[in-house]
Structures are given as structure tokens and as C-alpha cells.
Design a protein around this motif. Structure first.
Motif, mmCIF file in Angstrom:
data_model
loop_
_atom_site.group_PDB
_atom_site.id
_atom_site.type_symbol
_atom_site.label_atom_id
_atom_site.label_comp_id
_atom_site.label_asym_id
_atom_site.label_seq_id
_atom_site.Cartn_x
_atom_site.Cartn_y
_atom_site.Cartn_z
ATOM 1 N N LYS A 196 15.759 29.538 38.016
ATOM 2 C CA LYS A 196 15.055 29.557 36.736
ATOM 3 C C LYS A 196 15.943 30.173 35.658
ATOM 4 O O LYS A 196 15.999 29.676 34.536
ATOM 5 N N THR A 197 16.622 31.240 36.026
ATOM 6 C CA THR A 197 17.520 31.900 35.075
ATOM 7 C C THR A 197 18.660 30.973 34.677
ATOM 8 O O THR A 197 19.021 30.897 33.492
ATOM 9 N N MET A 198 19.193 30.250 35.655
ATOM 10 C CA MET A 198 20.273 29.298 35.370
ATOM 11 C C MET A 198 19.795 28.233 34.386
ATOM 12 O O MET A 198 20.499 27.908 33.422
ATOM 13 N N ARG A 199 18.603 27.698 34.635
ATOM 14 C CA ARG A 199 18.059 26.656 33.736
ATOM 15 C C ARG A 199 17.840 27.213 32.331
ATOM 16 O O ARG A 199 18.145 26.554 31.334
ATOM 17 N N TYR A 200 17.304 28.432 32.262
ATOM 18 C CA TYR A 200 17.053 29.048 30.965
ATOM 19 C C TYR A 200 18.347 29.170 30.163
ATOM 20 O O TYR A 200 18.418 28.755 29.003
ATOM 21 N N PHE A 201 19.380 29.758 30.769
ATOM 22 C CA PHE A 201 20.637 29.953 30.049
ATOM 23 C C PHE A 201 21.291 28.615 29.716
ATOM 24 O O PHE A 201 21.920 28.476 28.662
ATOM 25 N N LYS A 202 21.135 27.631 30.576
ATOM 26 C CA LYS A 202 21.678 26.300 30.279
ATOM 27 C C LYS A 202 20.952 25.705 29.082
ATOM 28 O O LYS A 202 21.581 25.152 28.173
ATOM 29 N N ASP A 203 19.613 25.838 29.058
ATOM 30 C CA ASP A 203 18.813 25.282 27.964
ATOM 31 C C ASP A 203 19.151 25.907 26.613
ATOM 32 O O ASP A 203 19.131 25.223 25.590
ATOM 33 N N ILE A 204 19.471 27.202 26.600
ATOM 34 C CA ILE A 204 19.788 27.839 25.315
ATOM 35 C C ILE A 204 21.281 27.787 24.998
ATOM 36 O O ILE A 204 21.712 28.262 23.960
ATOM 37 N N GLY A 205 22.067 27.226 25.918
ATOM 38 C CA GLY A 205 23.496 27.047 25.668
ATOM 39 C C GLY A 205 24.336 28.293 25.854
ATOM 40 O O GLY A 205 25.431 28.394 25.300
ATOM 41 N N ASP A 206 23.846 29.243 26.633
ATOM 42 C CA ASP A 206 24.583 30.485 26.887
ATOM 43 C C ASP A 206 25.440 30.285 28.139
ATOM 44 O O ASP A 206 25.038 30.625 29.255
ATOM 45 N N LYS A 207 26.659 29.769 27.938
ATOM 46 C CA LYS A 207 27.539 29.465 29.070
ATOM 47 C C LYS A 207 27.936 30.694 29.886
ATOM 48 O O LYS A 207 27.916 30.646 31.115
ATOM 49 N N PRO A 208 28.317 31.801 29.230
ATOM 50 C CA PRO A 208 28.697 32.966 30.039
ATOM 51 C C PRO A 208 27.563 33.454 30.950
ATOM 52 O O PRO A 208 27.773 33.706 32.136
ATOM 53 N N SER A 209 26.373 33.582 30.404
ATOM 54 C CA SER A 209 25.242 34.059 31.207
ATOM 55 C C SER A 209 24.861 33.042 32.270
ATOM 56 O O SER A 209 24.499 33.424 33.397
ATOM 57 N N ASN A 210 24.933 31.766 31.943
ATOM 58 C CA ASN A 210 24.623 30.722 32.920
ATOM 59 C C ASN A 210 25.613 30.773 34.082
ATOM 60 O O ASN A 210 25.223 30.727 35.252
#
Length: 178
Positions: free
Chosen positions: A3-17
Motif C-alpha cells: 500500500k505504501t509503495m502504491r501511495y508513493f508511486k501515485d504521488i510521484g515520490d520516487k525516493p520514498s517509493n
């Protein structure tokens, strides 16, 4: 993690993803039946991390994960290469100098002990008191340095990122004295 991976991917946060992907890979790496998935995830994180600032992604952690996976999959040469890449990336991180400054007294003492018999005897006595069973891997690396070992692959084999940064700092200063 997913879920966290999808969230960061959706907002475009590559480092956090990429960190979230590597965190999942790190968990899965501990499960023998999930090594292939762990490797795929770690490689995916690495691919992203190679396109962004290594400090933001902490790329050395992904190299560490890939080294552990390679060890478990019976590929020691690949594991050794990943560990070397991890050390290099971590050593090149701008925050490393500050983190190492906290260990300056130990680093200085070991460097002095290489050429000073009195300092060496005192350090070896302290090492024996702190680690009488010779179980601490960073102390064992320091003992090896005192005994003349200079190969960073041998010295850093099982050390975590801060431990190998300390060993690399000691080696760098010892080699620069020669």
C-alpha cells in the motif's frame, strides 16, 4: 508495504517509493521461499534509485539487500560486488563525514596503534575487555588491521554500513601514513 509503495508511486515520490520497495525486499529476503520475489523487488528499487540522488534513496541499503539475497542464492561473487557497491555509495554520501566524526576517537586510536606499540597494547587490552570471546565483527576487523590486513573486502565482509565506514576511514588514514 505494498500500500505504501502504491501511495508513493501515485504521488510521484520516487525516493520514498524505492525505499518502500526495498523495505519489502528486505523482509522477503528473510523468507527462503520468497528470495526470487525479494530479488525482483530489490532490483526494481535499484533501477529507480540509479535515476535519482543516491543520498535521497539510500541506495547502499538496496545493495546490501541484494548482497544478502545473492549469498542465500549461492552467488558469492555477486554478493561481494554488491557489498563493494554498497560501501562505495555509502562512503560517497555527504552525511558520512558527520557520522564518522562521532567515531573519530576510535579511528584515531586504531591508526596510532598501527605504529605505536604502547598504544597498540593498550587498545588490545581494551578490545579483550570489551569482547573477550572475539565475537564482535567490527572489533575483529580492527584486530586484523592491527595485524597488517589491508584488503577492504576481507575486512568489511560482514560489517553494516556504519561499521564498514569506520573500517574504511581507518584504512584510509593508515594507507595515507605510508
Amino acid at each position: 508495504f505494498r500500500k505504501t509503495m502504491r501511495y508513493f508511486k501515485d504521488i510521484g515520490d520516487k525516493p520514498s517509493n524505492s525505499k518502500a520497495i526495498n523495505n519489502l525486499a528486505t523482509v522477503l529476503e528473510k523468507l527462503p521461499e520468497s528470495l526470487n520475489e525479494a530479488k525482483q523487488l530489490a532490483e526494481k528499487a535499484l533501477n529507480t534509485q540509479q535515476t535519482i540522488d543516491p543520498a535521497a534513496s539510500e541506495i547502499w541499503l538496496t545493495y546490501d539487500t541484494l548482497a544478502k539475497i545473492s549469498d542465500k542464492q549461492g552467488d558469492p561473487a555477486k554478493a561481494k560486488e554488491y557489498r563493494r557497491l554498497s560501501r562505495t555509495a555509502c562512503a560517497n554520501f555527504a552525511g558520512t563525514e558527520y557520522e564518522l566524526s562521532q567515531h573519530a576517537p576510535l579511528i584515531d586510536c586504531v591508526v596510532r596503534a598501527v605504529d605505536d606499540t604502547e598504544v597498540r597494547q593498550q587498545l588490545e587490552t581494551e578490545l579483550q575487555e570489551v569482547d573477550p570471546e572475539c565475537q564482535n565483527i567490527v572489533w575483529n576487523a580492527i584486530r586484523q588491521i592491527l595485524n597488517g590486513e589491508r584488503d577492504e573486502d576481507i575486512l568489511c565482509e560482514r560489517l553494516d554500513s556504519m561499521e564498514y565506514l569506520i573500517v574504511l576511514a581507518i584504512l584510509g588514514q593508515v594507507k595515507s601514513k605510508k
